[in-house]
Enzyme design. Structure first.
Site, mmCIF file in Angstrom:
data_model
loop_
_atom_site.group_PDB
_atom_site.id
_atom_site.type_symbol
_atom_site.label_atom_id
_atom_site.label_comp_id
_atom_site.label_asym_id
_atom_site.label_seq_id
_atom_site.Cartn_x
_atom_site.Cartn_y
_atom_site.Cartn_z
ATOM 1 N N TRP A 120 24.754 -95.639 15.746
ATOM 2 C CA TRP A 120 26.034 -95.258 15.131
ATOM 3 C C TRP A 120 26.727 -96.455 14.505
ATOM 4 C CZ3 TRP A 120 25.532 -90.579 14.140
ATOM 5 C CH2 TRP A 120 24.846 -89.726 15.012
ATOM 6 N N ASP A 212 35.041 -97.279 17.610
ATOM 7 C CA ASP A 212 34.548 -95.904 17.612
ATOM 8 C C ASP A 212 34.325 -95.528 19.071
ATOM 9 O OD1 ASP A 212 33.086 -93.549 17.582
ATOM 10 O OD2 ASP A 212 31.695 -94.198 16.018
ATOM 11 N N LYS A 236 32.607 -84.514 22.515
ATOM 12 C CA LYS A 236 32.005 -85.035 23.742
ATOM 13 C C LYS A 236 32.869 -84.679 24.965
ATOM 14 C CE LYS A 236 29.042 -87.239 21.074
ATOM 15 N NZ LYS A 236 27.645 -86.847 20.894
#
Length: 406
Positions: A120, A212, A236
Protein backbone atom coordinates in the site's frame (compact mmCIF):
# COMPACT_ATOMS: atom_id res chain seq x y z
CA UNK A 1 -25.18 -25.67 3.28
CA UNK A 2 -26.81 -22.73 5.02
CA UNK A 3 -24.93 -21.43 8.06
CA UNK A 4 -25.80 -19.14 10.93
CA UNK A 5 -23.42 -16.28 11.78
CA UNK A 6 -22.65 -17.98 15.10
CA UNK A 7 -21.24 -20.98 13.20
CA UNK A 8 -18.65 -18.94 11.31
CA UNK A 9 -15.33 -17.45 12.37
CA UNK A 10 -14.65 -14.77 9.76
CA UNK A 11 -10.98 -13.75 9.48
CA UNK A 12 -11.41 -11.68 6.31
CA UNK A 13 -8.73 -9.12 5.47
CA UNK A 14 -11.32 -6.64 4.28
CA UNK A 15 -14.10 -5.91 3.97
CA UNK A 16 -14.04 -7.19 7.50
CA UNK A 17 -16.65 -8.58 9.88
CA UNK A 18 -18.93 -6.11 11.63
CA UNK A 19 -20.56 -6.57 15.06
CA UNK A 20 -23.77 -8.57 14.77
CA UNK A 21 -25.82 -6.14 16.94
CA UNK A 22 -24.73 -3.30 14.65
CA UNK A 23 -25.79 -5.20 11.53
CA UNK A 24 -29.16 -6.02 13.06
CA UNK A 25 -29.75 -2.38 13.95
CA UNK A 26 -28.58 -1.26 10.51
CA UNK A 27 -30.90 -3.75 8.82
CA UNK A 28 -33.86 -2.32 10.72
CA UNK A 29 -32.82 1.23 9.88
CA UNK A 30 -32.50 0.34 6.23
CA UNK A 31 -36.24 -0.36 6.19
CA UNK A 32 -37.50 2.15 8.76
CA UNK A 33 -35.09 4.59 10.35
CA UNK A 34 -36.01 5.78 13.86
CA UNK A 35 -39.74 5.49 13.23
CA UNK A 36 -39.74 7.83 10.25
CA UNK A 37 -41.43 5.28 8.02
CA UNK A 38 -38.50 5.69 5.62
CA UNK A 39 -35.24 3.79 5.27
CA UNK A 40 -32.03 5.60 6.11
CA UNK A 41 -31.00 5.50 2.44
CA UNK A 42 -34.24 7.27 1.52
CA UNK A 43 -33.66 10.26 3.79
CA UNK A 44 -32.32 13.58 2.57
CA UNK A 45 -28.63 13.89 3.35
CA UNK A 46 -29.37 17.51 4.29
CA UNK A 47 -32.27 16.65 6.56
CA UNK A 48 -32.21 16.72 10.35
CA UNK A 49 -32.10 12.93 10.67
CA UNK A 50 -28.92 12.44 8.67
CA UNK A 51 -27.41 15.59 10.14
CA UNK A 52 -27.74 13.96 13.57
CA UNK A 53 -26.12 10.75 12.27
CA UNK A 54 -23.03 12.36 10.75
CA UNK A 55 -22.55 14.85 13.59
CA UNK A 56 -22.88 12.06 16.13
CA UNK A 57 -20.32 9.98 14.26
CA UNK A 58 -17.84 12.86 14.31
CA UNK A 59 -18.43 13.52 18.00
CA UNK A 60 -17.85 9.87 18.88
CA UNK A 61 -14.69 9.73 16.76
CA UNK A 62 -13.34 12.79 18.51
CA UNK A 63 -14.03 11.20 21.90
CA UNK A 64 -12.63 7.77 21.05
CA UNK A 65 -9.39 9.08 19.52
CA UNK A 66 -9.03 12.27 21.60
CA UNK A 67 -8.93 14.36 18.42
CA UNK A 68 -7.87 17.97 19.21
CA UNK A 69 -10.12 20.86 18.22
CA UNK A 70 -7.60 22.16 15.71
CA UNK A 71 -8.24 19.13 13.50
CA UNK A 72 -11.17 18.72 11.11
CA UNK A 73 -12.87 15.34 10.67
CA UNK A 74 -14.04 14.64 7.14
CA UNK A 75 -16.14 11.83 5.67
CA UNK A 76 -14.98 11.40 2.09
CA UNK A 77 -15.23 8.90 -0.75
CA UNK A 78 -12.62 7.10 -2.84
CA UNK A 79 -11.09 4.90 -0.15
CA UNK A 80 -7.50 5.00 0.96
CA UNK A 81 -6.48 4.87 -2.69
CA UNK A 82 -8.28 8.14 -3.30
CA UNK A 83 -6.30 9.66 -0.46
CA UNK A 84 -3.03 8.70 -2.17
CA UNK A 85 -3.99 11.51 -4.56
CA UNK A 86 -5.77 13.91 -2.21
CA UNK A 87 -2.85 14.08 0.21
CA UNK A 88 -0.41 15.01 -2.55
CA UNK A 89 -2.69 17.62 -4.11
CA UNK A 90 -3.72 19.35 -0.89
CA UNK A 91 -0.27 19.42 0.68
CA UNK A 92 1.48 20.62 -2.46
CA UNK A 93 -1.12 23.39 -2.57
CA UNK A 94 -0.54 24.26 1.08
CA UNK A 95 3.20 24.46 0.52
CA UNK A 96 2.74 26.63 -2.58
CA UNK A 97 0.49 29.09 -0.74
CA UNK A 98 3.06 29.33 2.06
CA UNK A 99 5.48 30.55 -0.63
CA UNK A 100 3.08 32.78 -2.51
CA UNK A 101 5.69 35.52 -2.94
CA UNK A 102 7.82 33.22 -5.11
CA UNK A 103 6.91 33.39 -8.78
CA UNK A 104 6.20 30.16 -10.63
CA UNK A 105 9.43 30.28 -12.64
CA UNK A 106 11.51 30.51 -9.47
CA UNK A 107 9.52 28.05 -7.38
CA UNK A 108 11.50 24.84 -6.78
CA UNK A 109 9.53 21.57 -6.84
CA UNK A 110 9.71 20.16 -3.30
CA UNK A 111 10.75 16.66 -2.32
CA UNK A 112 8.11 14.37 -0.85
CA UNK A 113 9.33 11.69 1.57
CA UNK A 114 7.73 8.25 1.45
CA UNK A 115 8.37 5.40 3.87
CA UNK A 116 7.77 2.30 1.76
CA UNK A 117 7.08 -0.82 3.80
CA UNK A 118 4.65 -2.83 1.69
CA UNK A 119 2.13 -2.94 -1.13
CA UNK A 120 0.00 0.00 0.00
CA UNK A 121 2.82 2.43 0.70
CA UNK A 122 4.34 1.35 -2.64
CA UNK A 123 1.10 2.29 -4.38
CA UNK A 124 0.95 5.61 -2.56
CA UNK A 125 4.50 6.38 -3.69
CA UNK A 126 3.67 5.42 -7.27
CA UNK A 127 0.68 7.76 -7.27
CA UNK A 128 2.84 10.61 -5.96
CA UNK A 129 5.25 9.98 -8.82
CA UNK A 130 2.40 10.07 -11.33
CA UNK A 131 0.88 13.30 -9.99
CA UNK A 132 4.27 14.97 -9.71
CA UNK A 133 5.24 14.38 -13.33
CA UNK A 134 5.60 17.49 -15.55
CA UNK A 135 2.40 18.66 -17.22
CA UNK A 136 4.25 19.08 -20.53
CA UNK A 137 7.20 17.15 -21.99
CA UNK A 138 10.45 18.62 -20.77
CA UNK A 139 8.74 20.75 -18.15
CA UNK A 140 9.50 20.97 -14.46
CA UNK A 141 7.91 18.39 -12.17
CA UNK A 142 5.43 19.53 -9.54
CA UNK A 143 7.36 17.64 -6.85
CA UNK A 144 10.12 15.09 -6.41
CA UNK A 145 8.89 11.99 -4.56
CA UNK A 146 11.68 10.07 -2.86
CA UNK A 147 12.00 7.04 -0.59
CA UNK A 148 13.11 8.11 2.88
CA UNK A 149 13.19 4.54 4.19
CA UNK A 150 12.11 1.13 2.98
CA UNK A 151 12.04 -2.52 3.97
CA UNK A 152 11.87 -3.80 0.39
CA UNK A 153 15.06 -5.85 0.78
CA UNK A 154 13.24 -8.03 3.33
CA UNK A 155 10.32 -8.47 0.92
CA UNK A 156 8.39 -6.20 3.27
CA UNK A 157 8.50 -8.60 6.21
CA UNK A 158 10.01 -6.13 8.68
CA UNK A 159 10.21 -2.39 9.30
CA UNK A 160 13.11 0.07 9.01
CA UNK A 161 14.99 0.84 12.22
CA UNK A 162 15.19 4.43 13.41
CA UNK A 163 18.70 5.02 12.05
CA UNK A 164 17.67 3.89 8.56
CA UNK A 165 15.50 6.93 7.84
CA UNK A 166 16.77 9.83 5.73
CA UNK A 167 14.23 12.64 5.81
CA UNK A 168 14.60 15.83 3.77
CA UNK A 169 14.23 19.09 5.71
CA UNK A 170 12.52 20.72 2.72
CA UNK A 171 9.96 17.93 2.16
CA UNK A 172 6.37 18.92 1.50
CA UNK A 173 5.38 16.04 3.77
CA UNK A 174 6.37 12.60 5.07
CA UNK A 175 4.06 9.65 4.41
CA UNK A 176 3.89 6.22 6.05
CA UNK A 177 1.39 3.36 6.18
CA UNK A 178 0.82 2.37 9.80
CA UNK A 179 -0.21 -1.24 9.06
CA UNK A 180 0.48 -3.22 5.89
CA UNK A 181 -2.16 -5.91 5.48
CA UNK A 182 -0.52 -8.25 2.98
CA UNK A 183 2.62 -9.30 4.87
CA UNK A 184 1.34 -8.37 8.31
CA UNK A 185 3.69 -5.66 9.54
CA UNK A 186 2.70 -2.74 11.76
CA UNK A 187 4.49 0.13 13.43
CA UNK A 188 4.42 -0.28 17.23
CA UNK A 189 1.68 1.69 18.97
CA UNK A 190 1.63 5.19 20.40
CA UNK A 191 4.33 5.81 22.98
CA UNK A 192 6.43 2.78 22.02
CA UNK A 193 10.20 3.06 22.38
CA UNK A 194 10.82 0.12 20.06
CA UNK A 195 13.55 0.48 17.43
CA UNK A 196 10.79 -0.20 14.89
CA UNK A 197 8.50 2.63 16.07
CA UNK A 198 7.94 5.43 13.59
CA UNK A 199 10.70 7.99 14.33
CA UNK A 200 8.67 11.18 14.76
CA UNK A 201 11.62 12.85 16.49
CA UNK A 202 13.72 12.46 13.35
CA UNK A 203 11.22 14.25 11.10
CA UNK A 204 12.50 17.78 10.44
CA UNK A 205 10.60 20.52 12.26
CA UNK A 206 7.68 21.87 10.25
CA UNK A 207 7.39 18.90 7.89
CA UNK A 208 3.84 17.45 8.03
CA UNK A 209 3.49 13.74 8.79
CA UNK A 210 0.75 11.77 7.00
CA UNK A 211 -0.40 8.31 8.11
CA UNK A 212 -2.52 5.80 6.25
CA UNK A 213 -4.24 4.02 9.15
CA UNK A 214 -6.86 2.23 7.06
CA UNK A 215 -6.25 -1.28 8.36
CA UNK A 216 -5.64 -0.43 12.02
CA UNK A 217 -7.99 2.50 12.57
CA UNK A 218 -9.82 2.36 15.92
CA UNK A 219 -7.95 -0.78 16.99
CA UNK A 220 -5.87 1.12 19.57
CA UNK A 221 -5.00 4.75 20.44
CA UNK A 222 -3.34 7.08 17.92
CA UNK A 223 -1.29 10.12 18.86
CA UNK A 224 -3.20 12.44 16.55
CA UNK A 225 -1.17 15.54 17.43
CA UNK A 226 1.99 14.01 15.95
CA UNK A 227 0.32 13.90 12.54
CA UNK A 228 -0.85 16.50 10.06
CA UNK A 229 -3.22 14.07 8.34
CA UNK A 230 -4.55 10.64 9.26
CA UNK A 231 -6.87 8.81 6.90
CA UNK A 232 -8.61 5.46 6.94
CA UNK A 233 -10.97 3.54 4.74
CA UNK A 234 -13.88 2.33 6.82
CA UNK A 235 -13.95 -1.30 5.74
CA UNK A 236 -11.66 -2.81 8.39
CA UNK A 237 -12.81 -1.64 11.83
CA UNK A 238 -15.33 1.13 11.21
CA UNK A 239 -18.01 0.14 8.73
CA UNK A 240 -18.75 -0.94 5.16
CA UNK A 241 -16.56 0.16 2.29
CA UNK A 242 -17.58 3.42 0.68
CA UNK A 243 -16.60 6.05 3.25
CA UNK A 244 -13.12 7.26 4.18
CA UNK A 245 -12.37 9.20 7.35
CA UNK A 246 -9.80 11.99 7.03
CA UNK A 247 -8.47 13.75 10.12
CA UNK A 248 -6.63 16.87 8.99
CA UNK A 249 -5.00 19.77 10.80
CA UNK A 250 -7.14 22.83 10.13
CA UNK A 251 -4.11 24.90 9.13
CA UNK A 252 -3.86 22.63 6.07
CA UNK A 253 -7.40 23.36 4.86
CA UNK A 254 -6.32 25.51 1.93
CA UNK A 255 -7.84 26.92 -1.25
CA UNK A 256 -6.27 24.69 -3.89
CA UNK A 257 -7.60 26.89 -6.70
CA UNK A 258 -5.68 29.85 -5.29
CA UNK A 259 -2.57 27.69 -5.15
CA UNK A 260 -3.02 26.54 -8.73
CA UNK A 261 -3.35 30.14 -9.89
CA UNK A 262 0.12 30.83 -8.48
CA UNK A 263 1.48 28.15 -10.78
CA UNK A 264 3.76 25.15 -10.24
CA UNK A 265 1.13 22.93 -8.60
CA UNK A 266 -1.38 20.52 -10.17
CA UNK A 267 -5.13 21.11 -10.17
CA UNK A 268 -7.18 19.46 -7.42
CA UNK A 269 -10.62 17.95 -8.19
CA UNK A 270 -13.22 19.81 -6.14
CA UNK A 271 -14.32 16.75 -4.14
CA UNK A 272 -10.69 16.06 -3.23
CA UNK A 273 -10.12 19.46 -1.65
CA UNK A 274 -10.12 19.20 2.14
CA UNK A 275 -11.19 22.83 2.62
CA UNK A 276 -14.26 22.38 0.43
CA UNK A 277 -15.26 19.25 2.32
CA UNK A 278 -14.65 20.88 5.71
CA UNK A 279 -16.51 24.08 4.80
CA UNK A 280 -19.49 21.96 3.79
CA UNK A 281 -19.41 19.58 6.77
CA UNK A 282 -18.60 16.67 4.38
CA UNK A 283 -21.83 17.40 2.49
CA UNK A 284 -20.53 19.26 -0.57
CA UNK A 285 -22.07 16.46 -2.63
CA UNK A 286 -24.26 13.52 -1.64
CA UNK A 287 -22.22 11.46 0.82
CA UNK A 288 -22.22 7.65 1.12
CA UNK A 289 -25.21 7.66 3.44
CA UNK A 290 -25.43 3.98 4.38
CA UNK A 291 -21.71 3.45 5.10
CA UNK A 292 -21.73 6.57 7.29
CA UNK A 293 -24.85 5.34 9.08
CA UNK A 294 -23.32 1.91 9.82
CA UNK A 295 -20.06 3.56 10.87
CA UNK A 296 -22.00 5.77 13.28
CA UNK A 297 -23.58 2.64 14.80
CA UNK A 298 -20.14 1.00 15.13
CA UNK A 299 -18.82 4.08 16.93
CA UNK A 300 -21.76 3.94 19.35
CA UNK A 301 -20.99 0.25 19.86
CA UNK A 302 -17.30 0.90 20.59
CA UNK A 303 -18.10 3.58 23.14
CA UNK A 304 -20.63 1.31 24.84
CA UNK A 305 -17.98 -1.43 25.07
CA UNK A 306 -15.66 0.81 27.05
CA UNK A 307 -13.96 2.95 24.42
CA UNK A 308 -10.58 2.68 22.76
CA UNK A 309 -8.77 1.43 25.88
CA UNK A 310 -11.00 -1.63 26.06
CA UNK A 311 -10.70 -2.19 22.31
CA UNK A 312 -6.92 -2.08 22.63
CA UNK A 313 -6.96 -4.54 25.55
CA UNK A 314 -8.99 -7.11 23.60
CA UNK A 315 -6.96 -6.68 20.41
CA UNK A 316 -3.72 -7.12 22.33
CA UNK A 317 -5.06 -10.32 23.88
CA UNK A 318 -6.13 -11.69 20.49
CA UNK A 319 -2.80 -11.00 18.82
CA UNK A 320 -0.80 -12.28 21.79
CA UNK A 321 -2.72 -15.56 21.87
CA UNK A 322 -2.37 -16.30 18.17
CA UNK A 323 1.30 -15.31 17.88
CA UNK A 324 2.14 -17.38 20.94
CA UNK A 325 0.56 -20.42 19.31
CA UNK A 326 2.39 -19.77 16.03
CA UNK A 327 5.74 -19.40 17.79
CA UNK A 328 5.12 -22.60 19.74
CA UNK A 329 4.17 -24.51 16.61
CA UNK A 330 7.20 -23.09 14.81
CA UNK A 331 9.44 -24.46 17.55
CA UNK A 332 8.03 -27.87 16.62
CA UNK A 333 8.66 -27.31 12.92
CA UNK A 334 5.01 -27.17 11.87
CA UNK A 335 4.56 -23.51 10.87
CA UNK A 336 6.68 -20.44 10.21
CA UNK A 337 5.81 -16.86 11.09
CA UNK A 338 6.28 -14.50 8.14
CA UNK A 339 7.33 -11.49 10.25
CA UNK A 340 10.43 -12.43 12.20
CA UNK A 341 10.86 -9.29 14.32
CA UNK A 342 8.15 -9.58 16.95
CA UNK A 343 7.94 -5.82 17.51
CA UNK A 344 7.10 -5.32 13.82
CA UNK A 345 4.22 -7.80 13.82
CA UNK A 346 0.71 -6.60 13.04
CA UNK A 347 -2.07 -6.96 15.56
CA UNK A 348 -4.58 -6.86 12.72
CA UNK A 349 -3.12 -9.21 10.08
CA UNK A 350 -1.31 -12.29 11.36
CA UNK A 351 0.61 -14.09 8.60
CA UNK A 352 2.25 -17.49 8.71
CA UNK A 353 3.10 -20.47 6.54
CA UNK A 354 2.37 -24.16 7.00
CA UNK A 355 5.59 -26.12 6.58
CA UNK A 356 5.88 -28.78 3.92
CA UNK A 357 2.84 -29.27 1.70
CA UNK A 358 0.22 -29.00 4.42
CA UNK A 359 -1.34 -25.65 3.46
CA UNK A 360 -4.13 -27.09 1.32
CA UNK A 361 -5.11 -29.56 4.06
CA UNK A 362 -4.97 -26.83 6.68
CA UNK A 363 -7.31 -24.58 4.72
CA UNK A 364 -9.70 -27.44 3.95
CA UNK A 365 -9.85 -28.44 7.60
CA UNK A 366 -10.38 -24.82 8.60
CA UNK A 367 -13.29 -24.51 6.19
CA UNK A 368 -14.91 -27.64 7.64
CA UNK A 369 -14.67 -26.12 11.13
CA UNK A 370 -16.29 -22.80 10.18
CA UNK A 371 -13.13 -20.74 9.72
CA UNK A 372 -13.42 -18.46 6.71
CA UNK A 373 -11.08 -16.34 4.58
CA UNK A 374 -7.77 -17.55 6.00
CA UNK A 375 -5.97 -17.85 2.70
CA UNK A 376 -3.10 -15.38 2.32
CA UNK A 377 -3.06 -12.60 -0.25
CA UNK A 378 -2.74 -13.90 -3.80
CA UNK A 379 0.61 -12.12 -4.22
CA UNK A 380 2.34 -13.94 -1.36
CA UNK A 381 0.27 -17.02 -0.47
CA UNK A 382 0.42 -18.63 2.96
CA UNK A 383 -2.11 -18.08 5.72
CA UNK A 384 -3.45 -14.76 6.93
CA UNK A 385 -5.78 -14.37 9.91
CA UNK A 386 -7.10 -10.84 10.18
CA UNK A 387 -8.11 -9.95 13.73
CA UNK A 388 -10.17 -6.81 13.23
CA UNK A 389 -12.26 -5.41 16.06
CA UNK A 390 -15.37 -7.49 15.38
CA UNK A 391 -13.39 -10.75 15.46
CA UNK A 392 -13.97 -12.08 18.95
CA UNK A 393 -11.41 -13.50 21.34
CA UNK A 394 -13.45 -16.72 21.28
CA UNK A 395 -12.92 -17.00 17.52
CA UNK A 396 -9.18 -16.48 17.96
CA UNK A 397 -9.02 -19.10 20.70
CA UNK A 398 -10.88 -21.53 18.45
CA UNK A 399 -8.32 -20.92 15.70
CA UNK A 400 -5.49 -21.45 18.19
CA UNK A 401 -7.00 -24.80 19.19
CA UNK A 402 -7.30 -25.88 15.57
CA UNK A 403 -3.73 -24.80 14.84
CA UNK A 404 -2.41 -26.75 17.81
CA UNK A 405 -4.35 -29.84 16.80
CA UNK A 406 -3.39 -29.71 13.12
Amino acid sequence: MSLDRAQVHNFAAGPSPLPTPVLEQAAAGLVNYAGTGMGVCELSHRGKEFKAIIEGAEANLRTLLSIPDDYAVLFMQGGGTGQFSSVVLNLLSARRLARASTDAASYAPPPIDYVVTGAWSSKAYAEAQRLSAPSVPGGAPFAVPRIAATSKSSKYTTLPRADEYEFNADAAFVYYCENETINGIQFPGAGSESEFAFPFARVPEGVPVVADCSSSFLSRPIDVAKHAIIYAGAQKNLGPSGVTVVIVRRALLVDTTAAQQLGAVPATPITSEYKVMADNASLYNTPPVFPIYVSALVLDHLRARGGIAEVERVNRAKATALYAAIDDMEAHGKVRAVVRNKEARSWMNVTFEITGDGEKAFLAGAEDRGFRQLKGHRSVGGIRASLYNAVTLDSVQALVEYLQAF
